[in-house]
Write an enzyme that holds these catalytic residues in place. Structure first.
Site, PDB file in Angstrom:
ATOM      1  CB  SER A 159     -21.086 -66.518-110.743  1.00 30.39           C
ATOM      2  OG  SER A 159     -22.205 -65.538-110.692  1.00 30.39           O
ATOM      3  CE  LYS A 187     -18.645 -65.883-115.914  1.00 27.74           C
ATOM      4  NZ  LYS A 187     -19.240 -65.592-114.546  1.00 27.74           N
ATOM      5  CB  SER A 244     -23.014 -64.941-114.160  1.00 28.80           C
ATOM      6  OG  SER A 244     -21.696 -64.777-113.501  1.00 28.80           O
TER       7      SER A 244
END
EC number: 6.3.5.7
Length: 508
Positions: free
Chosen positions: A180, A81, A156
């Protein structure tokens, strides 16, 4: 054993590597080829590092040939990420304000991946500074759900979940501040784990909310998550919040759970996290999963956690307050974007800062900065932030009381399946409700896992089953998650992702 180079689990890939049946270069090339084929439609990645990944894969193959693999997963590729710092690779946090920024150091979890020999394929898309539940708030465009390209992949960390779900990577790292990792896992049919707070280092994670953020695995199987968790977890002296205790035996727990025996385990169904507001198909799959735990020998009871009803409001005070403080460092003075105000001949530092933050931050980030700054302002601190912290303590006490009665708690991961892109962009409150079931774990620091629980009959989209355990008892997540996974795959005839539509030839 012959394996599919992209659809095999990470464990299967590792065993094939150990047996000399494939190479890391072959696995990495296959993953990169899959990205070339489908990511134009999915947009899971913000940056792909083909050259670096193949170089790391070649080094892994050399270690294997010499009989000195760095870890069980040495040679298995992974995506990261874009909120985790990576030497030599951009780290943008999905924001224009960090466009092109290349950090001078690796996050501890990234350093541990490299030390374990996992080639890093690239950096995945995300809501800007991890603020969102749909990955629509990325400054670089939304990620699309591989199950339906017109729907969100969660957020997210939708990029990491979509990369794994679309077979572009067997493993990924995500971060979980209010759900998330777990919520994207639920809506993409992947496994997502939020470890105990402090159980995995946060050093090198660009913080949104320091007391809530946690790095964790995104995978296709529970065992893969355990294998990855054991690599990235453990004490880190560079992180002042890191827990100085050894990890419990996570892989062993996953293998034990896969036998399907949960005898002696007591499971609590959280009364406050089901019913009104939950999609009927989500509840149906959840109830069926609970029945499977009973069939595996677990005892199931209902448990009330009355203060959980205040978790959403508490989170959306604590998190913006911490975020507004953390994001103050993006001031155009030291690194990142710098914008000069128009029509000002000799702008002051404050004027440059204002122009830069206006141009560099998106609407959702600005919304949370304003909310957090207001709540921390003189005259409001005790009324808002102070009160939220007191309620947070009550939520932690609810967890403590519940875990005196049961070994784990369970709920649906997300109230609904994936909604359509754009459907909730103009309604932030509706967007925030997606984190209803996941937020309590972050407020209390306890670990949680989301495991695919089937497809909702209304839309044929994935649903998730959440398991929560006491702090530092992460092994219980893997035991229960693996048992449920084994029972469901016996019914489905294989992994849920095998039922996902093919994306070959998809273009956007």
């Amino acid at each position: 054993m012959s394996i599919d180079l992209t659809r095999a689990s990470a464990d299967e890939m590792a065993r094939a590597l150990a047996a000399g049946e494939t190479t890391s270069v072959e696995l990495t090339r296959a993953a990169l080829a899959a990205t070339e084929l489908v990511d134009g439609a999915v947009h899971a990645y913000l940056h792909v590092d083909a050259e670096g990944a193949l170089a790391a894969a070649a080094e892994s193959d050399a270690r294997r040939a010499a009989g000195t693999p760095a870890s069980a997963l040495d040679g298995v590729p992974i995506a990261v990420k874009d909120v985790l710092t990576t030497t030599g690779l951009p780290t943008t946090c999905g924001s224009k304000i960090l466009e092109g920024w290349i950090p001078p150091y690796d996050a501890t979890v990234v350093a541990r991946l490299k030390a374990a020999g996992l080639p890093i394929l690239g950096k995945t898309n995300m809501d800007e500074f991890a603020m969102g539940s749909s990955t629509e708030h990325s400054a670089y465009g939304p990620t699309h759900n591989p199950w339906d390209l017109e729907r969100i992949p969660g957020g997210s960390g939708g990029g990491s979940a979509a990369a794994v779900a679309s077979f572009q990577a067997p493993l990924a790292l995500g971060t979980d501040t209010g759900g998330s990792i777990r919520q994207p896992g639920a809506v993409t049919g992947t496994v997502g784990v939020k470890p105990t707070y402090g159980g995995v280092s946060r050093y090198g994670l660009v913080a949104m909310a320091n007391s809530l953020d946690q790095v964790g695995p995104v995978t296709r199987t529970v065992l893969d998550a355990a294998l990855l968790h054991e690599i990235i977890g453990g004490h880190d002296p560079l992180d002042s919040t890191s827990v100085d205790q050894p990890l419990p035996p996570l892989v062993e727990a996953a293998r034990q759970g896969a036998t399907g025996d949960l005898s002696g385990l007591k499971v609590g169904v959280i009364t406050e996290l089901s019913g009104e507001g939950y999609q009927s198909g989500v509840l149906a799959r959840f109830n069926e999963s609970v029945d499977l735990l009973v069939a595996a020998g677990a005892e199931v009871v209902e448990v009330s956690c009355p203060n959980f009803v205040h978790a959403l409001a508490t989170y959306y005070l604590v998190m913006p307050c911490e975020a507004s403080s953390n994001l103050a460092k993006f001031d155009a003075m030291r690194y990142g974007l710098r914008v000069l105000p128009e029509g000002v001949e000799s702008p002051s530092a404050e004027e440059v800062m204002r122009a830069t933050r206006d141009a560099g931050f998106g609407d959702e980030v600005k919304r949370r900065i304003i909310l957090g700054t207001y709540a921390l302002s003189s005259g409001y601190y005790d009324a808002y932030y102070g009160t939220a912290q007191r309620v947070r303590t009550l939520i932690s006490q609810d967890f403590a009381a519940a875990f005196e009665q049961v070994d784990v708690l369970v709920s649906p991961t997300s109230p609904t399946t994936a909604f359509k892109l754009g459907e909730k962009l103009d309604d932030p409150l509706a967007m925030y409700l997606n984190d209803l079931a996941t937020i309590p774990a972050n407020l209390a620091g306890v670990p949680g896992i989301s495991v695919p629980s089937g497809l909702a009959e209304e839309d044929g989209l994935p649903t998730g089953f959440q398991v929560l355990a006491p702090a530092l008892a992460d092994d219980r997540l893997y035991r229960v998650g693996a048992a449920l996974e084994a029972a469901l795959e016996a019914i489905w005839g294989g992994p849920l992702l095998d039922k996902a539509p093919t994306l070959e030839g998809a273009a956007r």
